[in-house]
Write a protein that holds these residues in place. Structure first.
Motif, PDB file in Angstrom:
ATOM      1  N   THR A  59     -60.396  40.986  14.882  1.00  0.00           N
ATOM      2  CA  THR A  59     -59.681  39.723  15.154  1.00  0.00           C
ATOM      3  C   THR A  59     -59.711  38.775  13.976  1.00  0.00           C
ATOM      4  O   THR A  59     -58.914  37.833  13.917  1.00  0.00           O
ATOM      5  N   GLY A  60     -60.659  39.010  13.044  1.00  0.00           N
ATOM      6  CA  GLY A  60     -60.816  38.079  11.931  1.00  0.00           C
ATOM      7  C   GLY A  60     -61.469  36.772  12.335  1.00  0.00           C
ATOM      8  O   GLY A  60     -61.462  35.806  11.567  1.00  0.00           O
ATOM      9  N   ILE A  61     -62.050  36.715  13.525  1.00  0.00           N
ATOM     10  CA  ILE A  61     -62.709  35.479  14.005  1.00  0.00           C
ATOM     11  C   ILE A  61     -64.214  35.646  13.781  1.00  0.00           C
ATOM     12  O   ILE A  61     -64.914  36.357  14.525  1.00  0.00           O
ATOM     13  N   ALA A  62     -64.736  34.991  12.732  1.00  0.00           N
ATOM     14  CA  ALA A  62     -66.146  35.144  12.375  1.00  0.00           C
ATOM     15  C   ALA A  62     -67.080  34.510  13.411  1.00  0.00           C
ATOM     16  O   ALA A  62     -68.249  34.900  13.537  1.00  0.00           O
TER      17      ALA A  62
ATOM     18  N   VAL B 186     -65.022  32.688  22.201  1.00  0.00           N
ATOM     19  CA  VAL B 186     -64.500  32.222  20.918  1.00  0.00           C
ATOM     20  C   VAL B 186     -64.189  30.742  21.022  1.00  0.00           C
ATOM     21  O   VAL B 186     -63.952  30.228  22.129  1.00  0.00           O
ATOM     22  N   PRO B 187     -64.188  30.016  19.890  1.00  0.00           N
ATOM     23  CA  PRO B 187     -63.766  28.620  19.910  1.00  0.00           C
ATOM     24  C   PRO B 187     -62.323  28.515  20.406  1.00  0.00           C
ATOM     25  O   PRO B 187     -61.507  29.420  20.210  1.00  0.00           O
TER      26      PRO B 187
ATOM     27  N   ALA C 298     -54.998  34.035  19.797  1.00  0.00           N
ATOM     28  CA  ALA C 298     -54.912  35.413  19.311  1.00  0.00           C
ATOM     29  C   ALA C 298     -55.386  36.405  20.360  1.00  0.00           C
ATOM     30  O   ALA C 298     -54.869  37.520  20.468  1.00  0.00           O
ATOM     31  N   LEU C 299     -56.381  36.014  21.160  1.00  0.00           N
ATOM     32  CA  LEU C 299     -56.917  36.916  22.179  1.00  0.00           C
ATOM     33  C   LEU C 299     -56.119  36.850  23.483  1.00  0.00           C
ATOM     34  O   LEU C 299     -56.273  37.714  24.351  1.00  0.00           O
TER      35      LEU C 299
ATOM     36  N   ASP D  96     -51.112  42.280  23.980  1.00  0.00           N
ATOM     37  CA  ASP D  96     -51.566  43.515  23.348  1.00  0.00           C
ATOM     38  C   ASP D  96     -52.897  43.374  22.617  1.00  0.00           C
ATOM     39  O   ASP D  96     -53.268  44.221  21.813  1.00  0.00           O
ATOM     40  N   SER D  97     -53.641  42.281  22.892  1.00  0.00           N
ATOM     41  CA  SER D  97     -54.903  42.037  22.171  1.00  0.00           C
ATOM     42  C   SER D  97     -56.039  42.939  22.686  1.00  0.00           C
ATOM     43  O   SER D  97     -57.025  43.158  21.999  1.00  0.00           O
ATOM     44  N   GLY D  98     -55.904  43.422  23.898  1.00  0.00           N
ATOM     45  CA  GLY D  98     -56.989  44.216  24.486  1.00  0.00           C
ATOM     46  C   GLY D  98     -58.041  43.379  25.198  1.00  0.00           C
ATOM     47  O   GLY D  98     -59.047  43.914  25.681  1.00  0.00           O
TER      48      GLY D  98
END
Length: 884
Positions: free
Chosen positions: A474-477, A493-494, A500-501, A505-507
């Motif tokens: 996801t590129g979300i650190a 996640v913040p 993005a999530l 189609d993110s799963g």
């Protein structure tokens, strides 16, 4: 005893809600106990219970809805902190009934639909005498439940006592007059009596509970006790009287009631004879401050001063020893031989004390396990204590010339090898107190359990790897995988990265949005989490099964384990007494067959310890009482040390007959059957008694009960009334003790007129505490010397206390006048030289006229008669009246 006010029953409120109807049903079962009613994470209290608890605990009293048109008073305590609140309530004199939820909301819904009330039941009564929890008990003090039973035909009162935290169970039968002394010895936290007992005397007991008369049935008791101990007959435990059976049965019935049928730990009952212990009444115990000071503190008492025990069980046993000095010479010598052997070998004593110091309180851990309130920590305490006992047994067994008592005790440490080995393999070094989360069974004990744990560990590693993978994808650190009790494992996640999530189609599947964060789930995470959760649940269940089997194994050996704990406690007491004796220059007392008391350099252990803190020296004194010199009349100034001298000799006797060394250079004594102290008194307003009345009640008990083998200390008898009355009473008491009781006695007084008695009483001698005036100041020497005091030094003491010089000067003038009058008239004792001897006075009294009808009536015990016997007795009384 504190008790909750009477409260209405459910039938008093026909419109009660289902919850309140359930509450009142439980409250009816709880009786006068406070009811802890479980609601979620709190125990709630309502109505008068809430008012009483809020006042005791200093917590907020609120209201919850209405009942019968009135607001319902309410307060509550959190379940996780309930024990601390229970401790305060019990200390304040309350008893508490615990009503728990006995089904889950889901089970209630399945049973009765969506509006069904969760079922609740009283699972336990928490009372002062039935505690087992470590947090509710004082580790170094016993906690006894006692029951008292009267059986008229036997003419005695039976008292049974049990400490269910350790299983100790004992019973004794005593004359009615000795009940208070026996209760003072036992100091029960709770006393059970029959509801038909009548008005209760003012016993020195914290809490008295009345129980149904049926609980005190001796026939039912025999069956109940046999069932409790799993035997067909009690004959193997000894022969018990009806009263003893009734008292023991009452305890068994009460324990079944408060535990609502759950397990309780009682060792087989031990029957004691009242003659096997020194009789010490409540007033004497308080005066001598044997185990508690008059203020109720352990510190400052004899026990608090000499206690060097290194285990809690040893401290409890030492308290029992001091409260119950022996009268069996052989048993005393056995204890003294063990103390003596340890006193002579400092290295052995030090090694023994070091080994004992490392052992936990296994006796109380066993009590919790038997009661079903134990856990893995308690099993670990058994493992460590019994393992240490096994090592100690091997070391002690190699010593030559063991004292007889030690040789008899050592086999009691044997036989636990298999249990210790099993517990050592099964448990980790320091298990948790709470078993709910598992983690206490050692690796390698159960391979299936190890596999479950490995699965859980692998699953957690997989989840950690999954978290790293999600961050990369996801590129979300800041993406994290977290866990809570509601969602289980989830992705967090913040909020700024949530879109993005959210994509189809993110799963990821959206679960929850909070301020600043959004939570998601995924199929991969769900699969990994399921493996972890299922493995964890199965592992906890497997550990619980092991805990149950290990507990059963320990409980099966409860009597042998309890016996080993008793042995360890006795070793601790002997080593502690030896250690204290050697560091304080105490000596071993000699026991004589004749009634005597010869003490050289005797000291008061508590006063000496207090003086040592300020680097002051205690002045020792001698005493020598024998058949020909059995009554010492001690005079001298206030603060001169008379009361200390009297008390120190009583304490020396207690210590010697408890089996310990004594604070003296040398000591020899004949065994004392009863010890009496009338030293100091205060008003007892609760019983309507003045200081003088208390003094006379105590003096009357001494004159009625002291025998030739007793030891009595009397201080200032007669001081609480007029001068003439006081002197007359003191004079008569001295004569009675000398002529009738003929016991060893130390009598301190300011009535110098009593010194004339030395001329007529051949076994009375005169002594005084020395004092001198130097340049107008009083110097108290605290030394005992022969002969009467030359004067009382009362004015000098007043000056020393800071009384105004003007007042002292006026007192000197008044004293001069009084002494001048005494010279002319002969003083207070004028004419007493012609007084007949005490024995002659008794002989001159006419014999009392007997009333046959009254005697016959007094001999009848209505409670012990059948209806037919009662009718026969009535006919006999009528016949006696006709003859009269």
């Amino acid at each position: 005893m504190s008790a909750t006010a009477a409260q209405p029953s459910a039938s008093a409120f026909p419109a009660a809600t289902p919850m309140m109807a359930q509450y009142w049903s439980l409250k009816e079962q709880a009786g006068d106990c406070l009811l802890f009613y479980r609601m979620g994470d709190f125990f709630e209290l309502f109505f008068d219970d809430a008012k009483a608890a809020a006042a005791t605990l200093d917590i907020a009293l609120t209201a919850r809805g209405e009942h019968g048109g009135e607001p319902v008073p309410m307060c509550g305590v959190p379940v996780h902190a309930a024990e601390s609140y229970l401790a305060r309530l019990i200390k304040a004199g309350h008893r508490v009934a615990i009503a728990e939820q006995v089904e889950s909301p889901a089970e209630a819904k399945a049973r009765g639909g969506s509006k069904a009330l969760v079922a609740r039941a009283i699972v336990r009564f928490v009372t002062a005498g039935t505690l087992t929890e470590e947090s509710l008990l004082e580790g170094r003090s016993a906690n006894r439940l006692a029951a008292l039973a009267e059986v008229g035909s036997e003419g005695e009162v039976a008292i049974a006592a049990a400490d269910i935290s350790t299983g100790r169970f004992e019973v004794v039968a005593v004359p009615r007059a000795a009940v208070d002394a026996e209760l003072a010895r036992l100091a029960p936290s709770e006393l059970l009596v029959s509801e038909s007992f009548g008005e209760l005397p003012a016993w020195s007991v914290r809490q008295v509970v009345r129980r149904s008369t049926s609980d005190f049935s001796s026939n039912a008791a025999e069956k109940r006790l046999a069932a409790l101990f799993g035997v067909q007959t009690l004959d193997g435990f000894g022969q018990f009287s009806r009263g003893e059976l009734a008292a023991m049965g009452a305890i068994a019935a009460y324990l079944d009631h408060v535990g609502t049928g759950s397990g309780v730990f009682l060792q087989p009952p031990v029957r004691h004879l009242a003659s096997g212990r020194m009789a010490i009444d409540a007033a004497t115990r308080e005066s001598l401050e044997l185990v508690r000071t008059m203020a109720g503190s352990r510190d400052g008492s004899l026990l608090g001063t000499i206690d060097r025990t290194v285990t809690a069980a040893g401290a409890r046993l030492l308290a029992d020893d001091l409260a119950s000095p022996l009268t069996d010479k052989g048993a005393i010598l056995d204890r003294l031989d063990l103390v003596d052997a340890l006193a002579r070998d400092a290295l052995w004593r030090g090694d023994l004390r070091s080994a004992l110091r490392a052992l936990p309180d296994a006796g109380r851990a066993l009590g919790r396990l038997v009661a079903g309130r134990g856990g893995p920590r308690d099993l670990a305490q058994l493992r460590d204590a019994l393992g240490g006992a096994r090592i100690l047994r091997e070391r002690l067994g190699r010593r030559p010339d063991l004292p007889p008592l030690l040789a008899r005790l050592l086999p009691g440490l044997d036989g636990h090898g298999a249990l210790v080995d099993e517990l050592s393999r099964a448990l980790i070094e320091t298990p948790p107190v709470d078993a709910a989360q598992g983690g206490y069974v050692a690796e390698g004990y159960d391979h299936a359990l190890d596999a479950l744990r490995e699965t859980a560990r692998d699953g957690r590693k997989a989840i950690a790897a999954l978290e790293a993978d999600y961050r990369d994808r996801t590129g979300i650190a800041s993406l994290k995988i977290r866990h809570n009790g509601v969602l289980g494992y989830h992705v967090e996640v913040p909020a700024k990265h949530a879109d993005a999530l959210m994509a189809p189609d993110s799963g990821f599947t959206h679960r929850q949005t909070l301020a600043g964060v959004v939570r998601f789930n995924s199929s991969d995470l769900h699969e990994a989490a399921s493996r972890v959760t299922q493995a964890g649940v199965h592992a906890v269940a497997a550990e619980a099964a092991h805990l149950e089997s290990l507990t059963d194994a320990a409980v099966a050996r409860r009597e042998a384990i309890a016996a080993s704990c008793d042995v360890l406690a006795r070793l601790d007491v002997a080593a502690a007494l030896a250690d204290h004796a050697m560091s304080h220059n105490w000596c071993r007392p000699d026991l004589a067959d004749a009634p005597c008391l010869d003490v050289t350099g005797g000291r008061h252990p508590v006063v000496e310890a207090a003086l040592a803190k300020s680097a002051e020296r205690f002045v020792p004194n001698d005493v020598s009482l024998s058949e020909s010199d059995r009554l010492w009349l001690v005079t001298g100034p206030n603060m001169g040390g008379k009361s200390t001298f009297l008390r120190q000799n009583a304490l020396i006797i207690v210590l010697a007959q408890a089996g310990g060394f004594v604070p003296a250079s040398a000591a020899k004594l004949g065994l004392v059957d009863r010890l009496f102290s009338r030293v100091g008194a205060s008003d007892n307003l609760a019983r309507g008694r003045s200081t003088f009345m208390v003094e006379m009640v105590e003096t009357a008990a001494i004159l009625a009960q002291a025998t030739e083998n007793s030891f009595v200390i009397l201080d200032e008898v007669g001081r609480g009334t007029s001068t003439y009355d006081g002197l007359a009473l003191a004079w008569a008491v001295v004569e009675a003790v000398h002529e009738v009781n003929r016991c060893r006695c130390l009598f301190a007084t300011h009535y110098h007129e009593l010194t004339r008695l030395a001329e007529s009483l051949d076994a009375l001698s005169l002594h005084h505490v020395r004092a001198r005036e130097w340049q107008g100041d009083l110097v108290l020497l605290h030394e005992l010397a022969d002969g009467p005091a030359d004067r009382s030094y009362g004015l000098a003491v007043a000056r020393l206390a800071g009384v105004s010089p003007k007042v002292v000067k006026r007192a000197e003038a008044v004293l001069a006048k009084l002494e001048a009058g005494r010279e002319k008239t002969g003083g207070l004792a004028a004419g007493l030289d012609d007084l007949p001897l005490f024995a002659a006075t008794l002989a001159a009294e006419p014999a009392p006229v007997r009333d046959a009808l009254r005697d016959a009536l007094a001999s009848i015990d209505p409670d012990a008669l059948t209806p037919r016997e009662a009718l026969d007795a009535l006919y006999r009384l009528k016949a006696a009246e006709a003859e009269g």
